[in-house]
Design a protein around this motif. Structure first.
Motif, PDB file in Angstrom:
ATOM      1  N   GLY A 105       0.829  -1.669  -0.375  1.00  0.00           N
ATOM      2  CA  GLY A 105      -0.352  -0.079  -0.654  1.00  0.00           C
ATOM      3  C   GLY A 105       0.761   1.665   0.480  1.00  0.00           C
ATOM      4  O   GLY A 105       2.300   1.058   0.160  1.00  0.00           O
ATOM      5  N   ILE A 106       0.141   2.285  -0.204  1.00  0.00           N
ATOM      6  CA  ILE A 106       0.919   3.831  -0.397  1.00  0.00           C
ATOM      7  C   ILE A 106       0.723   4.432   1.212  1.00  0.00           C
ATOM      8  O   ILE A 106      -0.461   4.400   1.912  1.00  0.00           O
ATOM      9  N   SER A 107       1.474   5.170   2.214  1.00  0.00           N
ATOM     10  CA  SER A 107       1.337   6.041   3.042  1.00  0.00           C
ATOM     11  C   SER A 107       0.219   7.547   2.839  1.00  0.00           C
ATOM     12  O   SER A 107       0.918   7.440   1.785  1.00  0.00           O
ATOM     13  N   VAL A 108      -0.179   7.614   4.165  1.00  0.00           N
ATOM     14  CA  VAL A 108      -1.271   8.383   3.249  1.00  0.00           C
ATOM     15  C   VAL A 108      -1.302   9.811   3.393  1.00  0.00           C
ATOM     16  O   VAL A 108      -1.059  10.892   3.412  1.00  0.00           O
ATOM     17  N   PHE A 109       0.067   9.467   4.576  1.00  0.00           N
ATOM     18  CA  PHE A 109       0.707  10.785   4.472  1.00  0.00           C
ATOM     19  C   PHE A 109       2.062  11.348   3.873  1.00  0.00           C
ATOM     20  O   PHE A 109       1.626  12.612   3.856  1.00  0.00           O
ATOM     21  N   ASN A 110       2.966  10.737   3.505  1.00  0.00           N
ATOM     22  CA  ASN A 110       3.620  11.029   2.489  1.00  0.00           C
ATOM     23  C   ASN A 110       3.789  10.363   0.793  1.00  0.00           C
ATOM     24  O   ASN A 110       4.493  10.528   0.574  1.00  0.00           O
ATOM     25  N   GLY A 111       2.941   9.959   0.911  1.00  0.00           N
ATOM     26  CA  GLY A 111       2.545   9.097  -0.397  1.00  0.00           C
ATOM     27  C   GLY A 111       3.753   8.629  -0.973  1.00  0.00           C
ATOM     28  O   GLY A 111       3.287   8.710  -2.283  1.00  0.00           O
ATOM     29  N   GLN A 112       4.339   7.536   0.138  1.00  0.00           N
ATOM     30  CA  GLN A 112       5.031   7.050  -0.700  1.00  0.00           C
ATOM     31  C   GLN A 112       5.108   5.565  -0.613  1.00  0.00           C
ATOM     32  O   GLN A 112       4.007   5.638   0.275  1.00  0.00           O
ATOM     33  N   PRO A 113       5.273   4.554  -1.114  1.00  0.00           N
ATOM     34  CA  PRO A 113       5.178   3.151  -1.423  1.00  0.00           C
ATOM     35  C   PRO A 113       5.495   2.645   0.254  1.00  0.00           C
ATOM     36  O   PRO A 113       6.749   3.105   0.370  1.00  0.00           O
ATOM     37  N   VAL A 114       4.850   1.868   0.758  1.00  0.00           N
ATOM     38  CA  VAL A 114       5.506   1.695   2.087  1.00  0.00           C
ATOM     39  C   VAL A 114       6.524   0.533   1.970  1.00  0.00           C
ATOM     40  O   VAL A 114       7.267   0.287   2.220  1.00  0.00           O
ATOM     41  N   ARG A 115       6.345  -0.040   0.519  1.00  0.00           N
ATOM     42  CA  ARG A 115       7.567  -0.853   0.639  1.00  0.00           C
ATOM     43  C   ARG A 115       8.940  -0.357   0.797  1.00  0.00           C
ATOM     44  O   ARG A 115       9.571  -0.233   1.019  1.00  0.00           O
ATOM     45  N   THR A 116       8.766   0.942  -0.386  1.00  0.00           N
ATOM     46  CA  THR A 116      10.082   1.786  -0.041  1.00  0.00           C
ATOM     47  C   THR A 116      10.425   2.284   1.159  1.00  0.00           C
ATOM     48  O   THR A 116      11.513   2.112   1.470  1.00  0.00           O
ATOM     49  N   LEU A 117       9.467   2.622   2.297  1.00  0.00           N
ATOM     50  CA  LEU A 117       9.899   3.654   2.889  1.00  0.00           C
ATOM     51  C   LEU A 117       9.926   2.390   3.588  1.00  0.00           C
ATOM     52  O   LEU A 117      11.125   2.495   4.691  1.00  0.00           O
ATOM     53  N   VAL A 298       6.413   3.508  14.988  1.00  0.00           N
ATOM     54  CA  VAL A 298       5.990   4.480  15.846  1.00  0.00           C
ATOM     55  C   VAL A 298       5.171   5.311  15.538  1.00  0.00           C
ATOM     56  O   VAL A 298       3.825   5.909  15.962  1.00  0.00           O
ATOM     57  N   THR A 299       5.752   6.284  14.968  1.00  0.00           N
ATOM     58  CA  THR A 299       5.157   7.534  13.506  1.00  0.00           C
ATOM     59  C   THR A 299       3.956   6.978  12.676  1.00  0.00           C
ATOM     60  O   THR A 299       3.183   7.887  13.499  1.00  0.00           O
ATOM     61  N   SER A 300       3.715   5.630  12.240  1.00  0.00           N
ATOM     62  CA  SER A 300       2.596   5.464  11.571  1.00  0.00           C
ATOM     63  C   SER A 300       1.799   4.888  12.659  1.00  0.00           C
ATOM     64  O   SER A 300       0.273   5.303  12.350  1.00  0.00           O
ATOM     65  N   ILE A 301       1.923   4.483  13.497  1.00  0.00           N
ATOM     66  CA  ILE A 301       1.180   4.178  14.865  1.00  0.00           C
ATOM     67  C   ILE A 301       0.026   5.494  15.149  1.00  0.00           C
ATOM     68  O   ILE A 301      -1.135   5.715  15.470  1.00  0.00           O
ATOM     69  N   LEU A 302       0.853   6.472  15.792  1.00  0.00           N
ATOM     70  CA  LEU A 302       0.721   7.313  16.235  1.00  0.00           C
ATOM     71  C   LEU A 302      -0.438   7.989  14.820  1.00  0.00           C
ATOM     72  O   LEU A 302      -1.093   9.045  15.574  1.00  0.00           O
ATOM     73  N   GLN A 303       0.075   8.341  13.535  1.00  0.00           N
ATOM     74  CA  GLN A 303      -0.227   8.993  12.845  1.00  0.00           C
ATOM     75  C   GLN A 303      -1.352   7.812  12.447  1.00  0.00           C
ATOM     76  O   GLN A 303      -2.196   8.959  11.424  1.00  0.00           O
ATOM     77  N   LYS A 304      -1.516   7.230  12.432  1.00  0.00           N
ATOM     78  CA  LYS A 304      -2.833   5.942  11.968  1.00  0.00           C
ATOM     79  C   LYS A 304      -2.636   6.302  10.524  1.00  0.00           C
ATOM     80  O   LYS A 304      -3.170   5.971  10.077  1.00  0.00           O
ATOM     81  N   ASP A 305      -1.084   6.099  10.018  1.00  0.00           N
ATOM     82  CA  ASP A 305      -1.026   5.310   8.711  1.00  0.00           C
ATOM     83  C   ASP A 305      -1.376   4.005   8.522  1.00  0.00           C
ATOM     84  O   ASP A 305      -0.684   3.178   8.921  1.00  0.00           O
ATOM     85  N   TYR A 306      -2.506   4.040   8.770  1.00  0.00           N
ATOM     86  CA  TYR A 306      -2.907   2.368   8.290  1.00  0.00           C
ATOM     87  C   TYR A 306      -1.832   1.014   7.758  1.00  0.00           C
ATOM     88  O   TYR A 306      -1.230   0.402   8.107  1.00  0.00           O
ATOM     89  N   ALA A 307      -2.133   1.729   6.354  1.00  0.00           N
ATOM     90  CA  ALA A 307      -0.848   0.623   5.500  1.00  0.00           C
ATOM     91  C   ALA A 307       0.678   0.880   5.700  1.00  0.00           C
ATOM     92  O   ALA A 307       1.315  -0.767   6.116  1.00  0.00           O
ATOM     93  N   ALA A 308       1.035   1.571   6.369  1.00  0.00           N
ATOM     94  CA  ALA A 308       2.873   1.310   6.821  1.00  0.00           C
ATOM     95  C   ALA A 308       2.604   0.855   8.732  1.00  0.00           C
ATOM     96  O   ALA A 308       3.523  -0.041   8.428  1.00  0.00           O
TER      97      ALA A 308
END
Lengths: 342, 522
Positions: A105-117, A298-308
């Motif tokens: 999936g894609i991170s809703v916050f920075n728009g990058q593919p989670v795989r790349t992150l 941590v950031t993805s859980i706090l920001q509810k960035d589901y995919a990440a």
């Protein structure tokens, strides 16, 4: 060499033994096969838990993304656009299908593919974990061994106090203390400012030293304690007494015969710690500003960035499953009785 | 044999680690950076800024409303107008001049020679596209509700007219903030996906993006084609992500970063003692306690008044805000349109006997209330605990619940508060009307009041006010009205962050919004 009839303790596993006799797969294959299947099952359950937990967490990414000053229409539109309006089970199967195809999936916050992150950050976390393991072994093993050699003497008491301190100090507190210390003693040391190894190896290693110490020294305390206890046990063995009786000094006997025999449990502990270290890195990465998996989790859980967040939880769980598999693989080698290898 | 190998291996590893440590220790401090010597602002060199987080909503200007996003887009994008350093006077920016043709019509003449970072000149059609994009529901901009455009038109090559549905005193101020009205290139914006625009930019601002390293670093360089020469002052600015505040403070003290923001007053004091520059105290953080006046004990106005009279604001300022706060209303004092509350504000004078009397008159028995606080900011807790203790003395039991920000906002917006009071802290908004809209706007689920008079006052402040002075007066009146009805209890307003910077940064002016909009002057 290996035959099912030679599997010891038939009382414990008679059904497996019978099954083994019927299909006659090699015991090692059977052993690894069950472990592997179990690993897959754990990962599947973990995917449900990861998805469920992240979605059950209070709050949602739409509220955060749109912010408190947004209109209900904007939030509704955003919910639809992010695909968060369908039933959960539908969202889950959709996500799982994508994950199996390698699309996280894609991170809703920075728009990058989670795989790349993850691919960008994983090397940093692994580098930190390996460096910290080296630090922990480098201090834990020799100090543990020497403490055992000098049991009850001054060195032993100092080493034991140090390990006690190491076990009692939270990793992040130790990290902050190290940053403070470094900024006073060596103000020019690049404490912060992570540079990937590929970009600048020297800066990378410089930036790695403090976090590796912060993470490795407390963990080395456990290794030190295991090493000491294990060495003391070895000293009781007949072969050590024989070695000493045939003219070896205590140091010679320790190095030639003691270390290898005592290191079995230590290797296991170090291996499992490597897996645990990925979790511990969450704290250290925050203090030293290292862009690693821990920080992303941590950031993805706090920001509810589901995919990440889901991908990170799967990954952290996956590391444990794999490390357990590796340790399981090692067991038959260390102790041939395990897994029917003789 | 294996024993020997292992023993040597261990020793080798130890030796290697030690050697590596010594080796890198030897070459530490090799990081070079040019340092300016003159006292003037523009002087080249590179600046390193430490930020606690990267832009939550990416780099699209009109999506930015969190600090972390606003302070980045403020370097990349500009509006038609800009704010002067007093944060109220308007200056021309992408527009060279403007005039109000009628109460609902404005005409802007674009500055010649302004280009986007990709080198293409700014056209009137770009401006029209940029403004229409904000109010397009597909864009999801949080600023959509602040505009009442009837039409936005390009008149010729360099003129743009804006026609409004009704007069709007806030319009020019909105157009002067990069986040509420950043000018984007139509062609570029259409060529990029929404996701691509989160990590790429093409504005007209003083600095342009050089590299976006998610999770660690944002590199920016001076925009050589910037219209307002000789600004900006630095050749490059790096924004390093350092989430932990104590680490940021250490980094600033050791000189490995030149600038950051801190939240804790104790860190501010420590940095001041070490001769680090600390920006002025901007009391933008009104400590809001929104009251659920629709149901429960707080539907009774006398209970609300008892709370407002029963808390000792002076003590809360002294202990809760660690002495830095001041009396305030819902619109914070440091907002350009805000004003501090005075001691004669209705229900602001601490009086336990009066509180008990009001509570007795209300007829409410055994009043038990819950307040929901944001769990990520530990600094707000002492104030709530102190209030709990103060309220217990007049016979009100207060339960404190701590929730993550996402959940708190979710509860507030959905209207299912699950608490009698919700605490949030104000941050400087795009427009003062937003504070009021969040809590009191008519006809949205989050609103817990039913007061046509207040709604009229809110609308008048936006549409009827002739100038900023009049708007300011109207917001002061609204602050007083809210205090009188106790729709919200505000113990004080305090700063939410301080800009702090080292010697490399000269002539920097920290603005109340904390978004470094005047960084280009340094």
């Amino acid at each position: 060499m290996s035959s099912a009839t030679q599997v010891p303790s038939p009382k414990v596993r008679p059904p497996e033994e019978r099954a083994a006799r019927r299909f006659a797969p090699p015991p090692l294959v059977l052993f690894l096969g069950t472990r592997l299947l179990r690993g897959v099952l754990v990962m599947f359950l973990l995917s449900i838990i990861a998805f469920g937990l992240v979605h059950m967490l209070p709050g949602n990414s739409v509220d955060l993304l749109a912010g408190p000053y947004s209109t209900p229409e904007v939030r509704a539109q955003l919910t639809r656009d992010l695909g968060l309006d369908g039933p959960l089970i539908e969202q889950y199967t959709h996500w799982l299908g994508n994950v199996l195809r390698g699309d996280f999936g894609i991170s809703v916050f920075n728009g990058q593919p989670v795989r790349t992150l993850i691919a960008d950050r994983l090397p940093n976390t692994l580098e930190l974990a390996i460096a910290a393991t080296i630090v922990s072994i480098a201090w834990g093993v020799p100090f543990g061994a020497i403490a055992a050699m000098k049991r009850g003497r001054f060195f032993d008491r100092v080493a034991r106090s140090a390990t006690f301190l190491g076990l009692a100090t939270p990793v992040f507190a130790f990290g902050v203390a190290l940053v403070l210390f470094a900024s006073m003693v060596m103000p020019s040391w690049p404490t912060l400012g992570w540079v990937p190894f590929t970009a600048d190896p020297v800066r990378n290693v410089q930036a790695l030293v403090l976090p590796a110490l912060a993470l490795g020294l407390p963990l080395g305390s456990t290794i030190c304690r295991y090493m000491r206890a294990s060495m003391l046990e070895v000293y009781e063995q007949d072969y050590m007494r024989t070695a000493l009786a045939t003219g070896s000094t205590r140091l010679q006997a320790t190095v030639r015969h003691g270390l290898r025999n005592a290191s079995g449990p230590v290797v296991t502990i170090a291996g499992l710690q490597l897996a645990g270290m990925v979790g511990q890195s969450i704290l250290i990465e925050n203090v030293f500003a290292i862009p690693g998996i821990g920080q992303l989790t941590v950031t993805s859980i706090l920001q509810k960035d589901y995919a990440a967040a889901q991908a990170c939880i799967l990954l952290l769980g996956g590391v444990f499953v794999v490390m357990n598999l590796v340790v399981d693989l090692f067991y038959p080698l260390i102790n041939p009785k395990v897994g029917g290898l003789r | 044999m294996a024993g020997k190998r292992m023993g040597r291996g261990m020793l080798g590893a130890l030796a290697l680690t030690t050697a590596a440590t010594l080796a890198v220790a030897g070459c530490s401090g090799s990081g070079s950076s040019s340092s300016g010597s003159s006292g003037t602002a523009a002087r080249g060199g590179a600046l390193v800024v430490a930020d606690d987080s990267q832009p939550l909503s990416g780099l699209d200007p009109i999506m930015a409303q969190a600090f972390n996003a606003k302070r980045m887009v403020a370097q990349f994008y500009e509006g038609l107008l800009a704010l002067d350093t007093d944060t109220t006077t308007l200056k021309p920016a992408v527009a060279e001049s403007w005039k109000q043709v009628s109460p609902t019509e404005y005409e802007f003449t674009l500055r010649k020679g302004v280009t986007f970072h990709d080198g293409t000149p700014v056209k009137a059609t770009d401006v029209v596209f940029s403004l229409k994009r904000i109010v397009d529901p597909k864009t999801h901009s949080p600023y959509v509700s602040l505009y009442t455009f009837k039409d936005v038109k390009a008149v010729g090559e360099d003129k743009v007219t804006i026609t409004l549905k009704e007069p709007q005193a806030s319009l020019l101020h909105l157009l002067a903030q990069p986040w509420s009205a950043g000018i984007v290139s139509e062609q570029w914006t259409k060529s990029k996906s929404e996701n691509e625009r989160k990590t790429q930019e093409n504005g007209t601002g003083p600095y342009k993006l050089a590299a976006y390293q998610e999770g660690s670093l944002i590199k920016t360089v001076k925009f050589a084609g910037y219209w307002d020469k000789p600004k900006p002052g630095f050749d490059a600015i790096d924004y390093r992500l350092i989430p932990d505040e104590s680490t940021r403070v250490q980094a600033l003290q050791s000189g490995s970063v030149d600038m950051t923001q801190v939240k804790l007053p104790k860190n501010v004091e420590a940095l001041k003692r070490r001769g680090i520059n600390v920006g002025p105290t901007h009391n933008v953080g009104s400590y809001w306690l929104g009251m659920n006046a629709a149901q429960g004990p707080l539907a009774n106005e006398k209970v609300r008044k008892a709370i407002s009279v029963g808390i000792d604001r002076q003590q809360l300022i002294k202990i809760g805000s660690q002495g830095v706060g001041e009396l305030a209303g819902i619109v914070p004092p440091a907002d350009p349109l805000g004003a501090a509350a005075t001691a004669d504000f209705p229900n602001y004078t601490y009086n336990q006997a009066e509180a008990k009397k009001l509570l007795a008159e209300s007829g409410a028995k055994d009043v038990k209330l819950t307040v929901a606080l944001q769990s990520e900011i530990p600094e707000i807790l002492p104030t709530a605990q102190l209030m709990k203790q103060q309220l217990s003395e007049i016979g009100i039991e207060l339960e404190i619940k701590q929730l993550p920000f996402g959940q708190l906002v979710g509860n507030l917006l959905s209207g299912k508060w699950n608490a009698d009071m919700i605490q949030l802290t104000a941050a400087l908004n795009a427009d003062a009307s937003q504070y009021l809209a969040l809590w009191f706007a008519k006809g949205i689920p989050s609103t817990k009041i039913d007061d046509p008079k207040l709604w009229q006052m809110m609308s008048d402040a936006v549409t009827k006010a002739k100038d900023d002075a009049e708007r300011k007066r109207m917001y002061a009146e609204i602050n007083r009205y809210v205090a009188e009805r106790v729709y919200m209890v505000v113990p004080y307003a305090a700063p939410i962050a301080y800009d702090v910077w080292g010697p490399k940064l000269k002539k920097f002016e920290a603005d109340p919004s904390g978004t470094r909009i005047f960084l280009k002057n340094s």
